[in-house]
Write a protein that holds these residues in place. Structure first.
Motif, PDB file in Angstrom:
ATOM      1  N   ARG A 245     -25.486  30.902  -3.328  1.00 60.37           N
ATOM      2  CA  ARG A 245     -24.718  30.084  -4.263  1.00 60.37           C
ATOM      3  C   ARG A 245     -24.726  28.608  -3.900  1.00 60.37           C
ATOM      4  O   ARG A 245     -24.365  27.758  -4.716  1.00 60.37           O
ATOM      5  CB  ARG A 245     -23.279  30.600  -4.315  1.00 60.37           C
ATOM      6  N   ILE A 246     -25.106  28.294  -2.673  1.00 54.59           N
ATOM      7  CA  ILE A 246     -25.106  26.909  -2.194  1.00 54.59           C
ATOM      8  C   ILE A 246     -26.501  26.555  -1.698  1.00 54.59           C
ATOM      9  O   ILE A 246     -27.164  27.355  -1.029  1.00 54.59           O
ATOM     10  CB  ILE A 246     -24.106  26.726  -1.038  1.00 54.59           C
ATOM     11  N   VAL A 247     -26.960  25.351  -2.042  1.00 56.72           N
ATOM     12  CA  VAL A 247     -28.235  24.844  -1.535  1.00 56.72           C
ATOM     13  C   VAL A 247     -28.023  23.425  -1.011  1.00 56.72           C
ATOM     14  O   VAL A 247     -26.958  22.832  -1.197  1.00 56.72           O
ATOM     15  CB  VAL A 247     -29.321  24.836  -2.631  1.00 56.72           C
ATOM     16  N   VAL A 248     -29.041  22.907  -0.373  1.00 54.86           N
ATOM     17  CA  VAL A 248     -29.003  21.534   0.129  1.00 54.86           C
ATOM     18  C   VAL A 248     -29.703  20.624  -0.872  1.00 54.86           C
ATOM     19  O   VAL A 248     -30.865  20.860  -1.227  1.00 54.86           O
ATOM     20  CB  VAL A 248     -29.694  21.422   1.502  1.00 54.86           C
ATOM     21  N   LYS A 249     -28.994  19.623  -1.336  1.00 55.05           N
ATOM     22  CA  LYS A 249     -29.613  18.594  -2.166  1.00 55.05           C
ATOM     23  C   LYS A 249     -30.062  17.487  -1.224  1.00 55.05           C
ATOM     24  O   LYS A 249     -29.245  16.762  -0.650  1.00 55.05           O
ATOM     25  CB  LYS A 249     -28.626  18.051  -3.194  1.00 55.05           C
ATOM     26  N   ALA A 250     -31.367  17.372  -1.033  1.00 52.39           N
ATOM     27  CA  ALA A 250     -31.910  16.484  -0.011  1.00 52.39           C
ATOM     28  C   ALA A 250     -31.896  15.036  -0.465  1.00 52.39           C
ATOM     29  O   ALA A 250     -32.324  14.715  -1.580  1.00 52.39           O
ATOM     30  CB  ALA A 250     -33.327  16.901   0.342  1.00 52.39           C
ATOM     31  N   SER A 251     -31.418  14.178   0.424  1.00 52.84           N
ATOM     32  CA  SER A 251     -31.551  12.740   0.202  1.00 52.84           C
ATOM     33  C   SER A 251     -32.821  12.230   0.882  1.00 52.84           C
ATOM     34  O   SER A 251     -33.381  11.203   0.491  1.00 52.84           O
ATOM     35  CB  SER A 251     -30.331  11.995   0.748  1.00 52.84           C
ATOM     36  N   SER A 252     -33.287  12.971   1.902  1.00 50.09           N
ATOM     37  CA  SER A 252     -34.553  12.636   2.558  1.00 50.09           C
ATOM     38  C   SER A 252     -35.135  13.893   3.183  1.00 50.09           C
ATOM     39  O   SER A 252     -34.400  14.769   3.662  1.00 50.09           O
ATOM     40  CB  SER A 252     -34.371  11.556   3.637  1.00 50.09           C
ATOM     41  N   VAL A 253     -36.453  13.969   3.152  1.00 48.14           N
ATOM     42  CA  VAL A 253     -37.193  15.065   3.795  1.00 48.14           C
ATOM     43  C   VAL A 253     -38.281  14.416   4.637  1.00 48.14           C
ATOM     44  O   VAL A 253     -39.254  13.870   4.099  1.00 48.14           O
ATOM     45  CB  VAL A 253     -37.815  16.015   2.751  1.00 48.14           C
ATOM     46  N   ARG A 254     -38.095  14.478   5.955  1.00 48.70           N
ATOM     47  CA  ARG A 254     -39.029  13.788   6.866  1.00 48.70           C
ATOM     48  C   ARG A 254     -39.847  14.812   7.638  1.00 48.70           C
ATOM     49  O   ARG A 254     -39.305  15.699   8.286  1.00 48.70           O
ATOM     50  CB  ARG A 254     -38.245  12.904   7.835  1.00 48.70           C
ATOM     51  N   GLN A 255     -41.174  14.687   7.539  1.00 45.60           N
ATOM     52  CA  GLN A 255     -42.049  15.606   8.254  1.00 45.60           C
ATOM     53  C   GLN A 255     -42.079  15.236   9.735  1.00 45.60           C
ATOM     54  O   GLN A 255     -42.151  14.052  10.095  1.00 45.60           O
ATOM     55  CB  GLN A 255     -43.459  15.578   7.664  1.00 45.60           C
ATOM     56  N   ILE A 256     -42.023  16.269  10.592  1.00 39.63           N
ATOM     57  CA  ILE A 256     -41.985  16.065  12.036  1.00 39.63           C
ATOM     58  C   ILE A 256     -42.954  17.043  12.702  1.00 39.63           C
ATOM     59  O   ILE A 256     -43.477  17.956  12.062  1.00 39.63           O
ATOM     60  CB  ILE A 256     -40.567  16.294  12.609  1.00 39.63           C
ATOM     61  N   ALA A 257     -43.170  16.846  13.994  1.00 42.48           N
ATOM     62  CA  ALA A 257     -43.948  17.807  14.774  1.00 42.48           C
ATOM     63  C   ALA A 257     -43.082  19.027  15.072  1.00 42.48           C
ATOM     64  O   ALA A 257     -41.849  18.939  15.077  1.00 42.48           O
ATOM     65  CB  ALA A 257     -44.427  17.167  16.078  1.00 42.48           C
ATOM     66  N   GLN A 258     -43.716  20.145  15.307  1.00 43.91           N
ATOM     67  CA  GLN A 258     -42.965  21.355  15.651  1.00 43.91           C
ATOM     68  C   GLN A 258     -42.156  21.121  16.917  1.00 43.91           C
ATOM     69  O   GLN A 258     -42.679  20.607  17.908  1.00 43.91           O
ATOM     70  CB  GLN A 258     -43.931  22.520  15.878  1.00 43.91           C
ATOM     71  N   PRO A 259     -40.878  21.454  16.925  1.00 48.34           N
ATOM     72  CA  PRO A 259     -40.055  21.269  18.127  1.00 48.34           C
ATOM     73  C   PRO A 259     -40.574  22.110  19.294  1.00 48.34           C
ATOM     74  O   PRO A 259     -41.249  23.130  19.091  1.00 48.34           O
ATOM     75  CB  PRO A 259     -38.657  21.761  17.690  1.00 48.34           C
ATOM     76  N   SER A 260     -40.258  21.670  20.495  1.00 47.70           N
ATOM     77  CA  SER A 260     -40.685  22.429  21.680  1.00 47.70           C
ATOM     78  C   SER A 260     -40.049  23.815  21.706  1.00 47.70           C
ATOM     79  O   SER A 260     -40.635  24.763  22.231  1.00 47.70           O
ATOM     80  CB  SER A 260     -40.322  21.659  22.949  1.00 47.70           C
ATOM     81  N   ASP A 261     -38.862  23.946  21.140  1.00 50.00           N
ATOM     82  CA  ASP A 261     -38.225  25.244  21.004  1.00 50.00           C
ATOM     83  C   ASP A 261     -37.987  25.503  19.513  1.00 50.00           C
ATOM     84  O   ASP A 261     -36.993  25.057  18.954  1.00 50.00           O
ATOM     85  CB  ASP A 261     -36.888  25.279  21.763  1.00 50.00           C
ATOM     86  N   PRO A 262     -38.890  26.211  18.860  1.00 51.72           N
ATOM     87  CA  PRO A 262     -38.817  26.333  17.406  1.00 51.72           C
ATOM     88  C   PRO A 262     -37.855  27.404  16.908  1.00 51.72           C
ATOM     89  O   PRO A 262     -37.648  27.513  15.705  1.00 51.72           O
ATOM     90  CB  PRO A 262     -40.253  26.699  17.027  1.00 51.72           C
ATOM     91  N   TYR A 263     -37.289  28.184  17.817  1.00 49.50           N
ATOM     92  CA  TYR A 263     -36.427  29.300  17.395  1.00 49.50           C
ATOM     93  C   TYR A 263     -34.938  28.935  17.495  1.00 49.50           C
ATOM     94  O   TYR A 263     -34.563  27.985  18.179  1.00 49.50           O
ATOM     95  CB  TYR A 263     -36.685  30.531  18.257  1.00 49.50           C
TER      96      TYR A 263
END
Length: 265
Positions: A245-263
């Protein structure tokens, strides 16, 4: 059964244990073990691997000595008895299966040591129903007290926490307008939206479960599997038929590198 046939399974088993133990220790040394297991089990796993290495080596030494002794006895018998018992019909099959198992063990070990560790993908997340209404035990119930309260600090909330809160609450109106900044990878959903996704590990990567939040954006939707940081606010889902029922309305979407801990855990 010849001595070589009787010792081969033992040697293969001990060799496999040694290979897995050494691989585990190497992953711990280079800092990649947490890509395969929950960090809370890391110390226990490393200790077991450290014990397994000398134990497996000792076992291989014992097997080798036993084989040498048996081989010597066989040669002595051969001097007194001409001819020998022919090998059984199943011997070629046992040899082939033994070599196949050895090659598989070597291949898996080399792949884990040489190939870069990879996290689970958007395809896997879709196969495991990342946008399902029921998130199983991956999410727990952390943060339910947030409803109706502005005193709860949500700055450390991750995708798992918000997903659990949204899907386990009967009244989500108090969440509308909450500001979020979250990191995950993209699972495309179409119509200018995507699911911001993380995998949650309870024990190891085998039991990883995907959790996610729907994101709407006026910009281009990043490619599948791209890691992004999304800033925005929680709004009512424009798709009233959706389970979330709820979503995120994005004001910005910034592409990044995969985090060192992705989980998430």
């Amino acid at each position: 059964m010849s001595s070589s046939e009787s010792t081969a399974p033992a040697a293969l088993g001990l060799g496999s244990v040694l290979a897995v133990a050494l691989c585990t220790l190497w992953l711990a040394v280079v800092g990649h073990l947490d890509l395969y297991i929950n960090p809370r089990y890391a110390v226990f796993t490393v200790v077991l691997a450290a014990v397994a290495v000398p134990a497996a080596v000792a076992g291989l030494v014992v097997v080798a000595r036993g084989h040498a002794h048996a081989h010597g006895d066989t040669e002595a018998d051969a001097h007194g008895v001409h001819g020998g018992r022919p090998g059984g019909a199943g011997r070629p099959v046992r040899v082939v299966l033994g070599w196949a198992a050895a090659l598989v063990t070597i291949g898996v070990t080399v792949a884990m040591l040489v190939l870069p560790p990879a996290t689970l993908s958007a395809r896997t997340a879709q196969q495991r129903s990342v946008d399902a209404a029921t998130l199983s035990n991956a999410t727990g119930a952390q943060g339910v007290s947030l409803l109706g309260s502005d005193a709860v600090d949500t700055s450390d909330y991750g995708v798992k926490d918000w997903a659990a809160l949204i899907r386990q609450s009967t009244d989500t109106s108090a969440l509308v307008g909450k500001r979020v900044e979250l990191t995950g990878f993209v699972v495309p959903a179409g119509d200018g939206s995507f699911t911001l996704t993380r995998f949650v590990i309870s024990c190891c990567a085998v039991d990883a479960q995907p959790v996610g939040l729907g994101v709407t954006t006026t910009g281009a939707v990043p490619d599948a599997d791209r890691w992004v940081t999304v800033r925005g606010s929680l709004v009512a889902n424009p798709d009233q038929s959706a389970a979330a029922r709820i979503v995120v309305k994005a004001s910005s979407v910034r592409q990044i590198a995969q985090p060192s801990d992705p989980y998430e855990y």
